[in-house]
Design a protein around this motif. Structure first.
Motif, PDB file in Angstrom:
ATOM      1  N   CYS A   1       0.828  -1.208   0.000  1.00 47.33           N
ATOM      2  CA  CYS A   1       0.000   0.000   0.000  1.00 47.33           C
ATOM      3  C   CYS A   1       0.865   1.263   0.000  1.00 47.33           C
ATOM      4  O   CYS A   1       1.489   1.601   1.013  1.00 47.33           O
ATOM      5  CB  CYS A   1      -0.924  -0.018   1.222  1.00 47.33           C
ATOM      6  N   GLY A   2       0.863   1.965  -1.124  1.00 46.32           N
ATOM      7  CA  GLY A   2       1.665   3.179  -1.237  1.00 46.32           C
ATOM      8  C   GLY A   2       1.252   4.278  -0.275  1.00 46.32           C
ATOM      9  O   GLY A   2       2.098   4.976   0.299  1.00 46.32           O
ATOM     10  N   TRP A   3      -0.053   4.473  -0.073  1.00 45.68           N
ATOM     11  CA  TRP A   3      -0.525   5.515   0.841  1.00 45.68           C
ATOM     12  C   TRP A   3      -0.169   5.175   2.289  1.00 45.68           C
ATOM     13  O   TRP A   3       0.081   6.065   3.095  1.00 45.68           O
ATOM     14  CB  TRP A   3      -2.025   5.741   0.688  1.00 45.68           C
ATOM     15  N   CYS A   4      -0.156   3.878   2.615  1.00 42.43           N
ATOM     16  CA  CYS A   4       0.242   3.453   3.966  1.00 42.43           C
ATOM     17  C   CYS A   4       1.711   3.790   4.214  1.00 42.43           C
ATOM     18  O   CYS A   4       2.070   4.312   5.274  1.00 42.43           O
ATOM     19  CB  CYS A   4       0.027   1.948   4.147  1.00 42.43           C
ATOM     20  N   LYS A   5       2.540   3.499   3.226  1.00 45.33           N
ATOM     21  CA  LYS A   5       3.964   3.800   3.336  1.00 45.33           C
ATOM     22  C   LYS A   5       4.188   5.303   3.444  1.00 45.33           C
ATOM     23  O   LYS A   5       5.037   5.765   4.213  1.00 45.33           O
ATOM     24  CB  LYS A   5       4.720   3.225   2.140  1.00 45.33           C
ATOM     25  N   ARG A   6       3.409   6.054   2.696  1.00 43.88           N
ATOM     26  CA  ARG A   6       3.531   7.515   2.730  1.00 43.88           C
ATOM     27  C   ARG A   6       3.131   8.058   4.105  1.00 43.88           C
ATOM     28  O   ARG A   6       3.783   8.951   4.651  1.00 43.88           O
ATOM     29  CB  ARG A   6       2.656   8.107   1.630  1.00 43.88           C
TER      30      ARG A   6
ATOM     31  N   LEU B   1      -2.455  -3.393  12.395  1.00 43.77           N
ATOM     32  CA  LEU B   1      -3.219  -4.512  11.848  1.00 43.77           C
ATOM     33  C   LEU B   1      -2.875  -4.592  10.367  1.00 43.77           C
ATOM     34  O   LEU B   1      -3.342  -3.786   9.566  1.00 43.77           O
ATOM     35  CB  LEU B   1      -4.717  -4.277  12.073  1.00 43.77           C
ATOM     36  N   ASP B   2      -2.033  -5.556  10.041  1.00 43.73           N
ATOM     37  CA  ASP B   2      -1.429  -5.610   8.717  1.00 43.73           C
ATOM     38  C   ASP B   2      -2.125  -6.636   7.824  1.00 43.73           C
ATOM     39  O   ASP B   2      -2.512  -7.717   8.277  1.00 43.73           O
ATOM     40  CB  ASP B   2       0.058  -5.960   8.865  1.00 43.73           C
ATOM     41  N   TYR B   3      -2.239  -6.284   6.542  1.00 48.47           N
ATOM     42  CA  TYR B   3      -2.847  -7.133   5.521  1.00 48.47           C
ATOM     43  C   TYR B   3      -1.874  -7.224   4.351  1.00 48.47           C
ATOM     44  O   TYR B   3      -2.126  -6.685   3.275  1.00 48.47           O
ATOM     45  CB  TYR B   3      -4.205  -6.542   5.086  1.00 48.47           C
TER      46      TYR B   3
ATOM     47  N   GLY C   1     -15.568  -2.337   9.471  1.00 43.79           N
ATOM     48  CA  GLY C   1     -15.981  -2.022   8.106  1.00 43.79           C
ATOM     49  C   GLY C   1     -14.887  -1.397   7.266  1.00 43.79           C
ATOM     50  O   GLY C   1     -15.163  -0.547   6.428  1.00 43.79           O
ATOM     51  N   VAL C   2     -13.650  -1.825   7.479  1.00 42.29           N
ATOM     52  CA  VAL C   2     -12.519  -1.254   6.744  1.00 42.29           C
ATOM     53  C   VAL C   2     -12.501  -1.823   5.325  1.00 42.29           C
ATOM     54  O   VAL C   2     -12.450  -3.035   5.133  1.00 42.29           O
ATOM     55  CB  VAL C   2     -11.186  -1.550   7.464  1.00 42.29           C
ATOM     56  N   THR C   3     -12.550  -0.927   4.339  1.00 41.73           N
ATOM     57  CA  THR C   3     -12.527  -1.344   2.940  1.00 41.73           C
ATOM     58  C   THR C   3     -11.344  -0.769   2.169  1.00 41.73           C
ATOM     59  O   THR C   3     -11.130  -1.134   1.019  1.00 41.73           O
ATOM     60  CB  THR C   3     -13.834  -0.923   2.230  1.00 41.73           C
ATOM     61  N   GLY C   4     -10.591   0.133   2.775  1.00 42.11           N
ATOM     62  CA  GLY C   4      -9.442   0.734   2.110  1.00 42.11           C
ATOM     63  C   GLY C   4      -8.337   1.011   3.110  1.00 42.11           C
ATOM     64  O   GLY C   4      -8.567   1.053   4.311  1.00 42.11           O
TER      65      GLY C   4
ATOM     66  N   THR D   1      -9.950   7.944  10.645  1.00 40.17           N
ATOM     67  CA  THR D   1      -9.333   8.805   9.647  1.00 40.17           C
ATOM     68  C   THR D   1      -8.468   7.935   8.748  1.00 40.17           C
ATOM     69  O   THR D   1      -8.455   6.709   8.866  1.00 40.17           O
ATOM     70  CB  THR D   1      -8.515   9.939  10.320  1.00 40.17           C
ATOM     71  N   GLY D   2      -7.723   8.563   7.892  1.00 41.54           N
ATOM     72  CA  GLY D   2      -6.799   7.869   6.998  1.00 41.54           C
ATOM     73  C   GLY D   2      -5.604   8.762   6.767  1.00 41.54           C
ATOM     74  O   GLY D   2      -5.149   9.460   7.674  1.00 41.54           O
ATOM     75  N   TYR D   3      -5.133   8.783   5.538  1.00 43.79           N
ATOM     76  CA  TYR D   3      -4.049   9.676   5.180  1.00 43.79           C
ATOM     77  C   TYR D   3      -4.600  11.098   5.151  1.00 43.79           C
ATOM     78  O   TYR D   3      -5.666  11.346   4.589  1.00 43.79           O
ATOM     79  CB  TYR D   3      -3.471   9.303   3.813  1.00 43.79           C
TER      80      TYR D   3
END
Length: 155
Positions: A52-57, A81-83, A105-108, A133-135
């Motif tokens: 996941c590029g956004w996760c790394k960012r 929590l890693d996938y 309900g995590v989808t992204g 939240t997210g990025y």
């Protein structure tokens, strides 16, 4: 004499970096116990660490900064929590992470949920959601503003 000073400086620098390292739990039960003990909410980081590029960012721009490290030590218990797609995981960890993904309900990715564990009926622990939240663009300052808003509203 110069060698002693340089070696001392290097030694203190290494100690300083180690002191700033954060503990990321992977077992939700252990993290919940610590959260109940410290009265800090859990910060659940749903990530695809190896793809996941956004996760790394988010990791680079926020989670690896001194501002975040200071904030996290004071305010939350961290849970990753890693996938992953390529990195092997134990079956129990995969099942735990899948169940939490379904529960919230995590989808992204990345998705970050803040939750407050609450002990119910003896040993059962409920995870009360505070918000997610997210990025967030803008580095640690902007991301921490969002995070503070989610956990402060519930205190």
């Amino acid at each position: 004499m110069k060698k002693i000073i340089v070696l001392s400086f290097l030694f203190l620098s290494v100690l300083s970096v180690q002191a700033q390292e954060l503990e990321w739990h992977t077992d939700i039960s252990d993290a919940a116990k610590e959260s109940l003990k410290t009265k800090k909410p859990l910060m659940l980081f749903f990530t695809g660490s190896d793809w996941c590029g956004w996760c790394k960012r988010l990791q680079k721009e926020v989670f690896q900064t001194p501002e975040f490290k200071k904030w996290a030590k004071k305010n939350v218990v961290l849970v990753e929590l890693d996938y992953p797609k390529r990195t092997p995981q134990e079956q129990a960890l995969r099942e735990q992470n899948f169940n939490l993904q379904q529960m919230f309900g995590v989808t992204g990715y990345p998705t970050i949920w803040f939750v407050q564990p609450e002990k119910k009926e003896g040993k059962k622990v409920n995870l009360n959601p505070l918000g997610n939240t997210g990025y967030v663009a803008g580095g640690p300052t902007k991301w921490l503003e969002v995070a503070d808003g989610l956990i402060e509203d519930k205190k």
